[in-house]
Design a protein around this motif. Structure first.
Motif, PDB file in Angstrom:
ATOM      1  N   THR A 198     -18.377   9.640 -19.566  1.00  0.00           N
ATOM      2  CA  THR A 198     -18.943  10.199 -18.326  1.00  0.00           C
ATOM      3  C   THR A 198     -18.846  11.725 -18.312  1.00  0.00           C
ATOM      4  N   ARG A 199     -18.343  12.334 -19.416  1.00  0.00           N
ATOM      5  CA  ARG A 199     -18.053  13.769 -19.346  1.00  0.00           C
ATOM      6  C   ARG A 199     -18.804  14.624 -20.361  1.00  0.00           C
ATOM      7  N   SER A 200     -19.294  14.035 -21.448  1.00  0.00           N
ATOM      8  CA  SER A 200     -19.853  14.900 -22.491  1.00  0.00           C
ATOM      9  C   SER A 200     -21.143  15.589 -22.027  1.00  0.00           C
ATOM     10  N   GLU A 201     -21.894  14.917 -21.171  1.00  0.00           N
ATOM     11  CA  GLU A 201     -23.133  15.533 -20.680  1.00  0.00           C
ATOM     12  C   GLU A 201     -22.828  16.842 -19.938  1.00  0.00           C
ATOM     13  N   GLY A 202     -21.703  16.841 -19.208  1.00  0.00           N
ATOM     14  CA  GLY A 202     -21.302  18.035 -18.459  1.00  0.00           C
ATOM     15  C   GLY A 202     -20.966  19.204 -19.365  1.00  0.00           C
ATOM     16  N   ALA A 203     -20.659  18.898 -20.649  1.00  0.00           N
ATOM     17  CA  ALA A 203     -20.395  19.973 -21.614  1.00  0.00           C
ATOM     18  C   ALA A 203     -21.664  20.283 -22.410  1.00  0.00           C
ATOM     19  N   GLY A 204     -22.789  19.711 -21.979  1.00  0.00           N
ATOM     20  CA  GLY A 204     -24.075  20.029 -22.609  1.00  0.00           C
ATOM     21  C   GLY A 204     -24.433  19.163 -23.806  1.00  0.00           C
ATOM     22  N   LEU A 205     -23.712  18.070 -24.028  1.00  0.00           N
ATOM     23  CA  LEU A 205     -24.030  17.228 -25.183  1.00  0.00           C
ATOM     24  C   LEU A 205     -25.178  16.270 -24.862  1.00  0.00           C
ATOM     25  N   PRO A 206     -26.031  15.986 -25.868  1.00  0.00           N
ATOM     26  CA  PRO A 206     -27.078  14.991 -25.651  1.00  0.00           C
ATOM     27  C   PRO A 206     -26.453  13.591 -25.589  1.00  0.00           C
ATOM     28  N   PRO A 207     -27.188  12.595 -25.093  1.00  0.00           N
ATOM     29  CA  PRO A 207     -26.633  11.242 -25.040  1.00  0.00           C
ATOM     30  C   PRO A 207     -26.280  10.740 -26.443  1.00  0.00           C
ATOM     31  N   ALA A 208     -25.239   9.921 -26.511  1.00  0.00           N
ATOM     32  CA  ALA A 208     -24.823   9.381 -27.821  1.00  0.00           C
ATOM     33  C   ALA A 208     -25.863   8.378 -28.314  1.00  0.00           C
TER      34      ALA A 208
END
Ligand SMILES: NC(=O)c1ccc[n+]([C@@H]2O[C@H](COP(=O)([O-])OP(=O)(O)OC[C@H]3O[C@@H](n4cnc5c(N)ncnc54)[C@H](OP(=O)(O)O)[C@@H]3O)[C@@H](O)[C@H]2O)c1
Length: 294
Positions: free
Chosen positions: A258-268
């Motif tokens: 629930t957090r990687s998007e907030g760091a600008g990462l694309p969906p896995a």
């Protein structure tokens, strides 16, 4: 970015090297040069290298061996993690500790978000959960990245290969294969994880706990069946239940991100796609499964 990696000669380390090519400088002292349980040696190399980020992928993670040798497991997974995080903090470097889905008890069918309290059920999980906490205590700039069920070209040195290759090897010898069907997790490509770890560091915004795994979930039996299907291999595969004499492992340890998007990462990427790519790169993908890659 200058990246110092402990445990960098293993499965994840091999893919980190590839991901860093032409992009970042990576230094990876061998275990024989620096053992993470040796605080002084760790501190010396961090001071010498002055890295922007230190990534700790060193682990004692053979689950049965951890039960037999809890002291040794704690030394690497917890004390070692603390040593690395403390040395990184002293140099002002970001510290990334690679952790595991095994910090959870596996009782949550819906999976686990980053803030879910760890409740490990075996020695390996306990030592990694302790490592997570010690890293957080030692370094204000600590990042904990939990992942699960890695498969990479190098194979896990601590576990003696990876599950996919073990399955393909057994099928090629026409051995009967029975695989547990009552434990769910998110299989994860080591190369996808390496890429996402770099993206996280490049964002400059990473802090706290992240769940970086391929999307979706399956049981180990389903992973084996999908591997054979994608590779076009006939195998004598049957599902089985976990046995009471085995070291307990989480029943459902799906990592919800629930957090990687907030760091600008694309969906896995979904795990099946990641597996397809892995098999294609190893020339093991069945011709009938081949569709052009984007
Ligand atoms: N593999 C998985 O399925 C999985 C799943 C969830 C989380 N993880 C986590 O992901 C990380 C990377 O896993 P991996 O599959 O890349 O593991 P790996 O292939 O076993 O690599 C681990 C590396 O750590 C080194 N190492 C072990 N003890 C050390 C020590 N005391 N000091 C310095 N280095 C030491 C090993 O060196 P030697 O080979 O020379 O001993 C090896 O190079 C680990 O933190 C693991 O807990 C892995």
């Amino acid at each position: 970015m200058r990246l110092l990696v402990f445990g960098g000669w293993g499965q994840l380390g091999a893919d980190l090297v590839l991901a860093c090519e032409g992009r970042h400088q990576l230094v990876r002292p061998h275990r024989s040069e620096v053992d993470v349980t040796d605080a002084v040696a760790v501190q010396r190399v961090v001071r010498e290298q002055r890295p922007d980020a230190v990534l700790n992928a060193a682990a004692f993670h053979k689950v049965e061996a951890c039960e037999a040798e809890p002291g040794a497991a704690f030394a690497v997974n917890a004390v070692g993690a603390h040593n690395v995080a403390r040395a990184a903090a002293a140099e002002g470097s970001v510290c990334v500790f690679v952790s595991t889905d095994y910090v959870f008890d596996g009782m949550n069918d819906d999976g686990y978000v980053e803030s879910h309290p760890p409740r490990p059920i075996n020695v390996y999980g306990v030592t990694k959960a302790a490592g997570e906490r010690l890293v957080e205590v030692a370094s204000p700039r600590a990042v904990v990245v939990r992942t699960s069920g890695l498969f990479g070209h190098a194979g896990s040195s601590g576990k003696g290969g990876n599950f996919i290759e073990t399955m393909l090897g057994m099928a090629s010898r026409d051995e009967p294969i029975s695989v547990v069907d009552d434990r769910r997790f998110s299989p994860t490509s080591a190369s996808d994880l390496a890429e996402r770890l770099l993206q996280l560091l490049e964002s400059g915004r990473a802090a706290g706990i992240y769940h970086l795994a391929n999307a979706g979930s399956c049981s180990w039996f389903e992973l084996a069946r999908t591997t054979f299907e994608l590779a076009g291999v006939q195998a004598r595969l049957t599902p089985r239940a976990s046995r009471p004499d085995e070291v307990p492992r989480p029943t459902s340890s799906v990592l919800r991100d629930t957090r990687s998007e907030g760091a600008g990462l694309p969906p896995a990427r979904p795990w099946r796609e990641a597996l397809e790519r892995y098999l294609r790169e190893r020339n093991r993908l069945d011709d009938r499964m081949k569709v052009p890659l984007e």
